[in-house]
Design an enzyme around this catalytic site. Structure first.
Site, short mmCIF file in Angstrom:
data_model
loop_
_atom_site.label_atom_id
_atom_site.label_comp_id
_atom_site.label_asym_id
_atom_site.label_seq_id
_atom_site.Cartn_x
_atom_site.Cartn_y
_atom_site.Cartn_z
CG HIS A 126 6.01 2.11 3.10
ND1 HIS A 126 6.83 2.07 2.01
CD2 HIS A 126 4.87 2.70 2.67
CE1 HIS A 126 6.23 2.62 0.97
NE2 HIS A 126 5.03 3.01 1.34
CD GLU A 128 -10.60 4.22 1.18
OE1 GLU A 128 -11.75 3.80 1.21
OE2 GLU A 128 -10.23 5.18 0.51
CG HIS A 168 -2.01 -1.06 1.76
ND1 HIS A 168 -1.60 -1.92 0.77
CD2 HIS A 168 -1.34 0.09 1.54
CE1 HIS A 168 -0.71 -1.31 0.00
NE2 HIS A 168 -0.55 -0.08 0.44
O1 U2P Z 1 6.94 -0.36 -4.22
C1 U2P Z 1 6.28 0.80 -4.58
C2 U2P Z 1 4.91 0.89 -3.95
O2 U2P Z 1 4.07 -0.18 -4.37
C3 U2P Z 1 3.19 -0.58 -3.32
N1 U2P Z 1 3.45 -1.98 -2.95
C4 U2P Z 1 4.65 -2.54 -3.23
C5 U2P Z 1 4.91 -3.84 -2.92
C6 U2P Z 1 3.91 -4.60 -2.31
O3 U2P Z 1 4.10 -5.78 -2.00
N2 U2P Z 1 2.71 -4.01 -2.05
C7 U2P Z 1 2.46 -2.71 -2.34
O4 U2P Z 1 1.38 -2.20 -2.05
C8 U2P Z 1 3.47 0.39 -2.18
O5 U2P Z 1 2.58 1.46 -2.38
P1 U2P Z 1 2.07 2.43 -1.22
O6 U2P Z 1 1.46 1.61 -0.17
O7 U2P Z 1 3.30 3.13 -0.74
O8 U2P Z 1 1.14 3.32 -1.93
C9 U2P Z 1 4.91 0.78 -2.46
O9 U2P Z 1 5.29 1.98 -1.87
#
Ligand code: U2P
Length: 269
Positions: free
Chosen positions: A86, A144, A146
């Site tokens: 993920h 981005e 992340h």
């Molecule tokens: O948990 C729901 C969404 O929040 C983002 N998330 C959650 C926990 C964390 O530690 N960091 C984080 O980014 C995720 O968002 P996504 O990357 O999917 O857009 C997660 O799915």
């Protein structure tokens, strides 16, 4: 005198316009203004740790309502039967995370050599486009927030993806759970505590489990910025007993049909 003041006013206007341009364009190429600059700076605080999140496709896919060529849920018998990535998320110790950091926008060509492995182990499980920064939508990999927020540790985009893939293979959640007897089943329920213990025994870290309607959806493991395990700041949200569903046969068949339709260019809704 009057003409002098007009010249001064004009000069002042030019100066203010120049200042505004510098401020708006300063960080991000100027596509979304000064407000964006402020929020970018505010969100630049470097993250504290990583969460490596892997998801169980049959659980996620049970919520998926739409098929298209990009959707990993719709590959019929080729739909992923392992935990897939993920994300590798930069997180703060207070439970929040940075969401848009400065740096180059996601560039697909930088990761072209990883494309095959990403399609397989980091598939999108949805047809909707993911939100990226700059108010745009893009590939699942283009979060981005992340990759760029991770850049103080992982550097350029390619290295962020390579690092994530390497961590995923090194800490193989699928193998650990299957070896411990936690195999996909349409009828079994497994103790959450047992699943947690299996990971603790293998990696000496306590994972965070995320469930949807009593089915295991995600396993998150937290790491320091030098990639040693550490505790996550949030606990699991699963019931005492959880399922690890198989892809339902009907899902696979529907997936195969819709995927075929999609690959020939027609999108189902
Ligand atoms: O948990 C729901 C969404 O929040 C983002 N998330 C959650 C926990 C964390 O530690 N960091 C984080 O980014 C995720 O968002 P996504 O990357 O999917 O857009 C997660 O799915």
């Amino acid at each position: 005198m009057a003409s002098l003041s007009i010249a001064m006013v004009l000069q002042l206007l030019v100066f203010v316009a120049a200042l505004y341009t510098v401020e708006v364009n300063g960080f991000n190429g100027g596509d979304d203004g000064a407000v964006r600059l402020v929020s970018t700076v505010a969100e630049q605080r470097e993250f504290d740790y990583y969460a490596l999140a892997v998801q169980w496709p049959p659980t996620y896919c049970s919520k998926s309502t739409k098929c298209c060529a990009q959707n990993g849920c719709c590959r019929g018998s080729n739909s992923p039967s392992v935990f897939t990535i993920h994300g590798l998320w930069p997180d703060y110790n207070d439970g929040s995370w940075p969401s848009c950091c400065s740096g180059p926008a996601f560039n697909e060509t930088e990761i072209s050599t990883l494309r095959g492995v990403l399609e397989k182990y980091w598939p999108t499980l949805s047809c909707s486009k993911s939100s990226t920064c700059h108010n745009k939508k893009g590939l699942f990999w283009a979060h981005e927030k992340h990759g760029t927020c991770s850049s103080p540790v992982t550097g350029e985009e390619y290295n962020y993806f390579l690092t994530t893939i390497n961590l995923y293979f090194k800490y193989n959640v699928t193998e650990v759970l299957f070896d411990a007897g936690y195999v996909p089943s349409s009828s079994e329920k497994y103790p959450s505590g047992g699943i947690i213990s299996a990971i603790e025994n293998a990696f000496h870290t306590t994972p965070q489990l995320i469930c949807t309607k009593g089915a295991l959806e995600e396993v998150r493991m937290c790491l320091t910025k030098d990639f040693k395990f550490r505790d996550c700041v949030s606990g699991s949200d699963c019931p005492d007993y959880v399922s690890l569903p198989e892809f339902a046969v009907s899902d696979a068949l529907n997936g195969a049909k819709t995927a075929h339709r999609s690959f020939t260019g027609r999108e189902s809704s």
